[in-house]
Design an enzyme around this catalytic site. Sequence first.
Site, PDB file in Angstrom:
ATOM      1  N   GLY A  34       0.830  -1.211   0.000  1.00  0.00           N
ATOM      2  CA  GLY A  34       0.000   0.000   0.000  1.00  0.00           C
ATOM      3  C   GLY A  34       0.854   1.246   0.000  1.00  0.00           C
ATOM      4  N   ASN A  35       0.246   2.372   0.284  1.00  0.00           N
ATOM      5  CA  ASN A  35       0.987   3.636   0.336  1.00  0.00           C
ATOM      6  C   ASN A  35       0.376   4.530   1.411  1.00  0.00           C
ATOM      7  OD1 ASN A  35      -1.091   5.493  -0.943  1.00  0.00           O
ATOM      8  ND2 ASN A  35      -0.896   3.903  -2.498  1.00  0.00           N
TER       9      ASN A  35
END
Length: 411
Positions: free
Chosen positions: A219-220
């Site tokens: 993810g980020n």
Amino acid sequence: MIVLGVAGGIAAYKACELLRLFTESGYDVRVVPTPSALRFVGAPTWAALSGHPVHTDVWSDVHEVPHVRLGQSADLVVVAPATADLLARAATGRADDLLAATLLTARCPVLYAPAMHTEMWEHPATQANVATLRSRGAVVLDPAAGRLTGADSGPGRLPEPAEIFAAARTVLDRATRGLDHGSRAFSLAGGLALDLAGRHVVVSAGGTREPLDPVRFLGNRSSGRQGYAVARAALARGAEVTLVAANVELPDPAGAKVVRVRTAAEMRDAVREAAATADAVVMVAAVADFRPATTSATKIKKTGSDPEPIALVRNPDILAELAHDRPRPGQVVVGFAAETDDVLANGRAKLAAKGADLLVVNEVGEGRGFGTADNAATLLGADGSAVDVPLGSKERLADAIWDAVAARLPR
Ligand code: C5P
């Protein structure tokens, strides 16, 4: 001075919290309930919370001409909850109580937050009244969907007070800025110049998560705040907003249709579906460029030996696809690019590669961009234009983006 109009619905109790949000932020608020609103929450409550006397009819303090004075001197009128009856009276220009008279004399932005049962909201009479009010420049928030009074559920809930408050501030901010620039952002007909009224816009926000197994993902750090600010700004300019949110832990902006997704593939489906009827699509979300080639159905175990490398495959580029396919003629497609170096050169190259109409180029790093309240950017246009938006709130940047989009929309 803000006028808080309260109509006679059970959600009137939530207006107490809205009132507190205004007063705690230093706003001077006059509450104008309808007579039936007082059956839900009494005048002493409104008077104590606002610090001002409260009237519902035009016969009190007649020497002060309140039925005219309140509307004339308000900077913003917020009606929450707005019932079906109140919307009908406002749309037909009635002046049969102090709130209706105030709405008729107001020359400032007016924001309605309707709340009623689903049947009443969906009735063609109510929808026609809402369309009339919107066509005159009022901001009418779509109600939220969820649990209503009793056992019913569906569209008709009053949006959360904090979100109505945020919408009110966005509307006020825009009207004030219009005045700053010497042009009135609202018309003499008592409404805002809503340049996105009648337009459907799609905004993506947050960051996608690509699962490795049931508990892990790639993810980020995108918080969704910039995307939510872009959605709110569009709502305050009269647009119908579909907000495709990936893993965002923020409350729904009042009036937006929020579609929740997790992965890039889910985001692609949701954005494409909404884009079919959209006048503009703004891709603020941080979409993962790659995803694991396989997703394990069970948690990946730690083995004694060295870990296996994770094989990745490319995700579809939603923005580039949209810009290429153009599902609707005249649709304006906007992308975001976070760059750490050579910002403008990289931005121009990305704009060309994606084929979008506009690219919002952000310099990230040094406490700017992800997760912060402020943002600075350059808006690059496919027509060669470049507009610098100096460091300021994400709301300011959002408004600058809509200025650029509105200028490119077909009339
Ligand atoms: O290529 P890059 O990821 O920097 O591009 C960012 C822009 O492209 C953003 O507007 C983002 O929402 C969009 N994007 C997309 N689909 C992807 C990757 C990025 O729509 N797979």
